[in-house]
Design an enzyme around this catalytic site. Sequence first.
Site, mmCIF file in Angstrom:
data_model
loop_
_atom_site.group_PDB
_atom_site.id
_atom_site.type_symbol
_atom_site.label_atom_id
_atom_site.label_comp_id
_atom_site.label_asym_id
_atom_site.label_seq_id
_atom_site.Cartn_x
_atom_site.Cartn_y
_atom_site.Cartn_z
ATOM 1 N N ARG A 92 0.938 -0.858 0.393
ATOM 2 C CA ARG A 92 0.030 -0.013 -0.208
ATOM 3 C C ARG A 92 0.816 1.468 0.565
ATOM 4 O O ARG A 92 1.748 1.173 0.904
ATOM 5 C CB ARG A 92 -0.863 -0.560 0.897
ATOM 6 C CG ARG A 92 -2.209 0.975 0.767
ATOM 7 C CD ARG A 92 -3.358 1.189 2.222
ATOM 8 N NE ARG A 92 -4.273 1.526 2.399
ATOM 9 C CZ ARG A 92 -4.900 1.740 2.796
ATOM 10 N NH1 ARG A 92 -5.408 0.816 3.593
ATOM 11 N NH2 ARG A 92 -5.906 2.636 2.753
ATOM 12 N N ASP A 159 1.755 -12.546 14.244
ATOM 13 C CA ASP A 159 0.817 -11.850 15.113
ATOM 14 C C ASP A 159 0.737 -12.708 16.396
ATOM 15 O O ASP A 159 0.632 -12.405 17.029
ATOM 16 C CB ASP A 159 -0.787 -11.885 14.415
ATOM 17 C CG ASP A 159 -0.647 -10.927 13.417
ATOM 18 O OD1 ASP A 159 -0.214 -9.930 13.321
ATOM 19 O OD2 ASP A 159 -1.507 -11.825 12.404
ATOM 20 N N HIS A 187 -5.546 -10.681 9.356
ATOM 21 C CA HIS A 187 -4.013 -10.361 9.393
ATOM 22 C C HIS A 187 -4.159 -8.543 9.031
ATOM 23 O O HIS A 187 -3.868 -7.960 8.237
ATOM 24 C CB HIS A 187 -3.134 -10.523 8.529
ATOM 25 C CG HIS A 187 -1.725 -10.465 8.141
ATOM 26 N ND1 HIS A 187 -1.570 -9.950 10.096
ATOM 27 C CD2 HIS A 187 -0.819 -9.212 8.017
ATOM 28 C CE1 HIS A 187 0.340 -9.740 10.218
ATOM 29 N NE2 HIS A 187 0.086 -8.704 8.706
#
Length: 333
Positions: A92, A159, A187
């Site tokens: 991104r 995580d 996620h």
Amino acid sequence: MSEPIRVVVTGAAGNIAYSLLFSIAKGDVFGKDQPIILLLLDITPMLTVLNGVVMELQDCALPLLKEIIATDKLDVAFQDVDVAILVGSMPRREGMERKDLLQANVTIFKSQGAALDMHAKKTVKVLVVGNPANTNCLIAAKFAPSIPKENFSCLTRLDHNRARSQVAMHCGVPATHVKNVIIWGNHSSTQYPDVHHCLVNVSGSDLPCFDAVKNDSWLKGDFITMVQQRGAAVIKARKLSSAMSAAKAICDHMRDIWFGTPEGEFISMGVYSSDNSYKVPDDLIYSFPVQIKDKSWKIVDGLAVSDFSQSKMDATAAELVEERDTALGLVGT
């Protein structure tokens, strides 16, 4: 020595792969007696960098590494692979809407899914790392219809490791003394790190996490937020996304697929939802607690879920449904 297995890593010239490839090639993942053929895929502009990575792997003089194939061609990279670790994705960028990110990535993972379907072994184990990992994984699986959906998973082990480490540090014990934390869902920042079934070994005795930590407000507040936002915190501090810890999590994830989980323990991974386990809608890649045996995962069933937990599990599922529907609209399925 057994026959070599063929392992493809995409995004192989990138940051995560640079921390990952050495561990795979020296036997940390598939065993100290398992020869490896590494297939390294990246986009054409990265081939020069990728050749530098190949030179470094050669210079490591690793006895298990039998061959390295660097390529920008999907048919070469996925040919007869036993394992596919899909790291490469479109990151991104500033000003990019989430739909733009999905649009870029569904194109990548549609083509990689189709290439897996055409060229990989039907027993291939596929791990999707590139974000948005859950939805990318679902798209790849849908475009590889001849490969069982159970063979696809996405990475939430980072995580899981983050949650485990935070509890361990809070209790003053090694991370190995903390087991059965759970990452539910996506996620993303909606994921739910759950310690209601976690055990912490303190002075030789396994204690429920809430009894070991003795700080319920932290476990239900700052702990959850810290794990959800840890990736962003690393980027802010390092100016780069997690690489070393992501590579370690990939190794943990694949090693558990290959060799199974310890008796009485479960780990977190994003897998295909198809039986409404824990009220999760079907046809998502959702992170569940799983146990693995003979290279097959099984969702741990029968765990008690409080209203507090269920609300957070539902919220992350809702985000995944929205992502899935957007992504499927973009690929026209």
